[in-house]
Motif scaffolding. Structure first.
Motif, PDB file in Angstrom:
ATOM      1  N   VAL A 180     -20.612   8.253  -9.972  1.00  0.00           N
ATOM      2  CA  VAL A 180     -19.572   7.239  -9.822  1.00  0.00           C
ATOM      3  C   VAL A 180     -18.305   7.917  -9.321  1.00  0.00           C
ATOM      4  CG1 VAL A 180     -18.203   5.483 -10.991  1.00  0.00           C
ATOM      5  CG2 VAL A 180     -20.577   5.878 -11.694  1.00  0.00           C
ATOM      6  N   MET A 181     -17.747   7.392  -8.232  1.00  0.00           N
ATOM      7  CA  MET A 181     -16.553   7.964  -7.627  1.00  0.00           C
ATOM      8  C   MET A 181     -15.508   6.874  -7.403  1.00  0.00           C
ATOM      9  SD  MET A 181     -17.056  11.251  -7.104  1.00  0.00           S
ATOM     10  CE  MET A 181     -15.878  11.649  -5.817  1.00  0.00           C
ATOM     11  N   PRO A 182     -14.211   7.228  -7.465  1.00  0.00           N
ATOM     12  CA  PRO A 182     -13.169   6.243  -7.133  1.00  0.00           C
ATOM     13  C   PRO A 182     -13.288   5.837  -5.667  1.00  0.00           C
ATOM     14  CG  PRO A 182     -12.248   8.171  -8.245  1.00  0.00           C
ATOM     15  CD  PRO A 182     -13.645   8.525  -7.872  1.00  0.00           C
ATOM     16  N   PHE A 183     -12.954   4.594  -5.384  1.00  0.00           N
ATOM     17  CA  PHE A 183     -12.942   4.118  -4.002  1.00  0.00           C
ATOM     18  C   PHE A 183     -11.545   3.672  -3.597  1.00  0.00           C
ATOM     19  CE2 PHE A 183     -13.707   0.975  -0.613  1.00  0.00           C
ATOM     20  CZ  PHE A 183     -14.451   1.758   0.249  1.00  0.00           C
ATOM     21  N   ARG A 184     -10.937   2.787  -4.390  1.00  0.00           N
ATOM     22  CA  ARG A 184      -9.530   2.414  -4.201  1.00  0.00           C
ATOM     23  C   ARG A 184      -8.888   2.318  -5.573  1.00  0.00           C
ATOM     24  NH1 ARG A 184      -8.613  -3.020  -1.166  1.00  0.00           N
ATOM     25  NH2 ARG A 184      -6.472  -2.466  -1.715  1.00  0.00           N
ATOM     26  N   ASP A 185      -7.801   3.039  -5.773  1.00  0.00           N
ATOM     27  CA  ASP A 185      -7.124   3.049  -7.058  1.00  0.00           C
ATOM     28  C   ASP A 185      -5.641   3.334  -6.816  1.00  0.00           C
ATOM     29  OD1 ASP A 185      -6.395   3.143  -9.686  1.00  0.00           O
ATOM     30  OD2 ASP A 185      -7.721   4.800 -10.247  1.00  0.00           O
ATOM     31  N   PRO A 186      -4.781   2.301  -6.903  1.00  0.00           N
ATOM     32  CA  PRO A 186      -5.049   0.918  -7.316  1.00  0.00           C
ATOM     33  C   PRO A 186      -5.703   0.112  -6.194  1.00  0.00           C
ATOM     34  CG  PRO A 186      -2.756   1.153  -6.727  1.00  0.00           C
ATOM     35  CD  PRO A 186      -3.341   2.540  -6.663  1.00  0.00           C
ATOM     36  N   SER A 187      -6.213  -1.057  -6.566  1.00  0.00           N
ATOM     37  CA  SER A 187      -6.957  -1.876  -5.612  1.00  0.00           C
ATOM     38  C   SER A 187      -6.322  -3.235  -5.358  1.00  0.00           C
ATOM     39  CB  SER A 187      -8.371  -2.106  -6.144  1.00  0.00           C
ATOM     40  OG  SER A 187      -8.337  -2.918  -7.316  1.00  0.00           O
ATOM     41  N   ASN A 188      -5.120  -3.467  -5.890  1.00  0.00           N
ATOM     42  CA  ASN A 188      -4.492  -4.797  -5.813  1.00  0.00           C
ATOM     43  C   ASN A 188      -5.346  -5.850  -6.527  1.00  0.00           C
ATOM     44  OD1 ASN A 188      -2.171  -4.005  -4.339  1.00  0.00           O
ATOM     45  ND2 ASN A 188      -3.341  -4.070  -2.427  1.00  0.00           N
ATOM     46  N   ASN A 189      -5.950  -5.441  -7.647  1.00  0.00           N
ATOM     47  CA  ASN A 189      -6.830  -6.332  -8.423  1.00  0.00           C
ATOM     48  C   ASN A 189      -7.878  -6.960  -7.516  1.00  0.00           C
ATOM     49  OD1 ASN A 189      -3.877  -6.860 -10.023  1.00  0.00           O
ATOM     50  ND2 ASN A 189      -5.651  -6.357 -11.285  1.00  0.00           N
ATOM     51  N   ALA A 190      -8.532  -6.105  -6.729  1.00  0.00           N
ATOM     52  CA  ALA A 190      -9.578  -6.569  -5.819  1.00  0.00           C
ATOM     53  C   ALA A 190     -10.701  -7.252  -6.589  1.00  0.00           C
ATOM     54  CB  ALA A 190     -10.128  -5.394  -5.013  1.00  0.00           C
ATOM     55  N   ASN A 191     -11.314  -8.257  -5.948  1.00  0.00           N
ATOM     56  CA  ASN A 191     -12.435  -8.967  -6.545  1.00  0.00           C
ATOM     57  C   ASN A 191     -13.609  -8.916  -5.578  1.00  0.00           C
ATOM     58  OD1 ASN A 191     -14.229 -10.824  -7.754  1.00  0.00           O
ATOM     59  ND2 ASN A 191     -12.574 -12.028  -8.604  1.00  0.00           N
ATOM     60  N   GLY A 192     -13.921 -10.008  -4.883  1.00  0.00           N
ATOM     61  CA  GLY A 192     -15.115 -10.082  -4.051  1.00  0.00           C
ATOM     62  C   GLY A 192     -15.077  -9.174  -2.832  1.00  0.00           C
ATOM     63  N   ASN A 193     -16.249  -8.674  -2.456  1.00  0.00           N
ATOM     64  CA  ASN A 193     -16.409  -7.813  -1.282  1.00  0.00           C
ATOM     65  C   ASN A 193     -17.597  -8.267  -0.452  1.00  0.00           C
ATOM     66  OD1 ASN A 193     -14.449  -5.479  -1.899  1.00  0.00           O
ATOM     67  ND2 ASN A 193     -15.675  -5.536  -3.768  1.00  0.00           N
ATOM     68  N   VAL A 194     -17.503  -8.069   0.863  1.00  0.00           N
ATOM     69  CA  VAL A 194     -18.618  -8.341   1.768  1.00  0.00           C
ATOM     70  C   VAL A 194     -18.441  -7.475   3.005  1.00  0.00           C
ATOM     71  CG1 VAL A 194     -17.503 -10.233   3.060  1.00  0.00           C
ATOM     72  CG2 VAL A 194     -19.994 -10.196   2.810  1.00  0.00           C
ATOM     73  N   LEU A 195     -19.543  -7.121   3.654  1.00  0.00           N
ATOM     74  CA  LEU A 195     -19.465  -6.388   4.914  1.00  0.00           C
ATOM     75  C   LEU A 195     -19.403  -7.386   6.060  1.00  0.00           C
ATOM     76  CD1 LEU A 195     -22.107  -3.560   4.362  1.00  0.00           C
ATOM     77  CD2 LEU A 195     -19.649  -3.489   3.922  1.00  0.00           C
ATOM     78  N   ASP A 196     -18.551  -7.109   7.052  1.00  0.00           N
ATOM     79  CA  ASP A 196     -18.487  -7.991   8.203  1.00  0.00           C
ATOM     80  C   ASP A 196     -19.571  -7.627   9.210  1.00  0.00           C
ATOM     81  OD1 ASP A 196     -17.614  -5.788   9.697  1.00  0.00           O
ATOM     82  OD2 ASP A 196     -15.651  -6.632  10.170  1.00  0.00           O
ATOM     83  N   GLY A 197     -19.556  -8.261  10.369  1.00  0.00           N
ATOM     84  CA  GLY A 197     -20.605  -8.059  11.356  1.00  0.00           C
ATOM     85  C   GLY A 197     -20.684  -6.653  11.903  1.00  0.00           C
ATOM     86  N   GLN A 198     -19.624  -5.858  11.726  1.00  0.00           N
ATOM     87  CA  GLN A 198     -19.617  -4.470  12.177  1.00  0.00           C
ATOM     88  C   GLN A 198     -19.744  -3.492  11.023  1.00  0.00           C
ATOM     89  OE1 GLN A 198     -16.523  -3.529  15.109  1.00  0.00           O
ATOM     90  NE2 GLN A 198     -16.249  -5.732  15.511  1.00  0.00           N
ATOM     91  N   GLY A 199     -20.057  -4.018   9.838  1.00  0.00           N
ATOM     92  CA  GLY A 199     -20.231  -3.153   8.678  1.00  0.00           C
ATOM     93  C   GLY A 199     -18.943  -2.735   8.010  1.00  0.00           C
ATOM     94  N   ARG A 200     -17.823  -3.362   8.382  1.00  0.00           N
ATOM     95  CA  ARG A 200     -16.548  -3.038   7.747  1.00  0.00           C
ATOM     96  C   ARG A 200     -16.403  -3.837   6.441  1.00  0.00           C
ATOM     97  NH1 ARG A 200     -13.116  -4.257  13.135  1.00  0.00           N
ATOM     98  NH2 ARG A 200     -14.436  -6.128  12.887  1.00  0.00           N
ATOM     99  N   LEU A 201     -15.817  -3.211   5.437  1.00  0.00           N
ATOM    100  CA  LEU A 201     -15.695  -3.840   4.126  1.00  0.00           C
ATOM    101  C   LEU A 201     -14.530  -4.826   4.122  1.00  0.00           C
ATOM    102  CD1 LEU A 201     -16.851  -3.803   1.204  1.00  0.00           C
ATOM    103  CD2 LEU A 201     -15.001  -2.204   0.639  1.00  0.00           C
ATOM    104  N   VAL A 202     -14.834  -6.071   3.780  1.00  0.00           N
ATOM    105  CA  VAL A 202     -13.822  -7.120   3.632  1.00  0.00           C
ATOM    106  C   VAL A 202     -13.667  -7.403   2.143  1.00  0.00           C
ATOM    107  CG1 VAL A 202     -13.252  -9.528   4.117  1.00  0.00           C
ATOM    108  CG2 VAL A 202     -14.332  -8.111   5.892  1.00  0.00           C
ATOM    109  N   THR A 203     -12.429  -7.426   1.663  1.00  0.00           N
ATOM    110  CA  THR A 203     -12.149  -7.516   0.238  1.00  0.00           C
ATOM    111  C   THR A 203     -11.144  -8.621  -0.054  1.00  0.00           C
ATOM    112  OG1 THR A 203     -12.558  -5.144  -0.068  1.00  0.00           O
ATOM    113  CG2 THR A 203     -11.259  -6.244  -1.767  1.00  0.00           C
ATOM    114  N   CYS A 204     -11.402  -9.364  -1.128  1.00  0.00           N
ATOM    115  CA  CYS A 204     -10.470 -10.374  -1.624  1.00  0.00           C
ATOM    116  C   CYS A 204      -9.576  -9.727  -2.689  1.00  0.00           C
ATOM    117  CB  CYS A 204     -11.229 -11.551  -2.226  1.00  0.00           C
ATOM    118  SG  CYS A 204     -12.252 -12.471  -1.061  1.00  0.00           S
ATOM    119  N   GLU A 205      -8.268  -9.778  -2.493  1.00  0.00           N
ATOM    120  CA  GLU A 205      -7.318  -9.175  -3.425  1.00  0.00           C
ATOM    121  C   GLU A 205      -6.554 -10.262  -4.184  1.00  0.00           C
ATOM    122  OE1 GLU A 205      -6.263  -5.090  -0.900  1.00  0.00           O
ATOM    123  OE2 GLU A 205      -4.755  -6.683  -1.121  1.00  0.00           O
TER     124      GLU A 205
END
Length: 323
Positions: A84-109
């Motif tokens: 287990v490794m940190p990814f974003r800290d702080p994350s702006n209280n991130a919630n849902g995540n999904v990859l877009d059509g190019q594999g980029r991470l889209v996040t709901c904050e």
């Protein structure tokens, strides 16, 4: 009771597996449930130190499974080796995540009330933070449509529930589902859901599933259901109720290759046919918050539930997402 009292319950401080005298982890409501999961299969706990784990997203090019620990205001990645490794800290209280059509991470904050996209160099691009000249409520979960658009839900949990964002009064007149066109235009698709939460597309993209979680906000008589909207030329038709729950509220959703629906609920992950037939349940020790297919063969179901993230191997794979 507020939302997390209903959805989270007691903190998960024990191992995933219950004592031998407890109810079974796998409960079959239909013989076809055996086609999805081996009766001897058991979830494996991958992580158990969160406060409210959410937003599970399989992203091997980013290290493995992305997880949002909303209340701890951080994101982490669980590698295939279990590390287990940190990814974003702080994350702006991130919630849902999904990859877009190019594999980029889209996040709901929640904290910033926006939807962001992570570029290959790690920088962030804001995809949505306003509608009609006013701030969004608190984007919660997102899904990728076959045409490359990102759809997201915008309930008020992140601005009304302590520790999940900054509490404030909603600026929007409704809680909506939005669509972000690949060109960047933001469209309001429906305000017919009192508190839209989880979101997912059928494999052919012709049906949009949204969980209605009004019952989770100090409203015991509010709706708690999984809704299905027909997608008609990038517009939504009238919804139908796939399933209504008697207690708790459904949260995140995942869809398998045959279009079956996996819904994170207060008693575990419930599996439905598109017509609403309940096939069975994968029980969790605390209310489940989200689900995601992934793994090398696409048949590993990741489950977030309170402080815990677990996984169970199924006989079926998740729906192939547009890329």
């Amino acid at each position: 009771m507020r939302r997390r009292d209903i959805l989270c319950g007691l903190a998960a401080s024990s191992l995933w597996s219950p004592p031998a005298s407890a109810a079974p982890i796998l409960r079959s409501d239909d013989p076809r449930f055996a086609e999805l999961v081996d009766p001897s299969a058991r979830p494996v706990t991958l992580y158990r130190e969160g406060r409210w784990c959410e937003g599970v997203c399989w992203a091997p090019h980013l290290g493995g499974l992305i997880v949002s620990d909303v209340r701890s205001n951080r994101m982490l990645v669980i590698g295939e080796d279990g590390g287990v490794m940190p990814f974003r800290d702080p994350s702006n209280n991130a919630n849902g995540n999904v990859l877009d059509g190019q594999g980029r991470l889209v996040t709901c904050e929640h904290r910033t009330r926006r939807v962001v996209r992570r570029e290959s160099d790690g920088s962030m691009v804001v995809l949505a933070d306003m509608y009609g000249g006013q701030p969004l409520n608190s984007p919660n979960d997102a899904a990728l449509a076959p045409d490359g658009a990102i759809w997201f839900t915008d309930p008020v949990f992140g601005i009304t529930v302590p520790d999940e964002g900054i509490q404030t009064t909603p600026s929007q007149s409704a809680r909506r589902v939005y669509r972000i066109d690949p060109a960047g235009e933001i469209l309001a698709m429906t305000d017919a859901v009192g508190q839209p939460n989880g979101i997912a597309f059928s494999p052919d993209g012709r049906t949009l599933y949204v969980t209605e979680t009004s019952a989770a906000l100090d409203n015991a008589e509010g709706a708690r259901a999984i809704l299905a909207f027909p997608v008609e030329e990038r517009r939504l038709g009238d919804p139908r109720v796939v399933a209504s729950l008697e207690t708790g509220a459904p949260d995140g959703l995942a869809i398998d290759e045959a279009g079956r629906i996996y819904a994170a609920c207060d008693d575990g992950v419930r599996v439905y046919l598109p017509d609403g037939t309940l096939l069975g349940r994968i029980a969790t020790a605390t209310p489940a918050s989200n689900v995601e297919f992934g793994g090398q063969d696409g048949n590993r179901l990741f489950i977030s539930a309170g402080s815990v993230v677990a996984a169970i191997d199924l006989k079926v794979r998740g729906a192939v997402k547009a890329r």
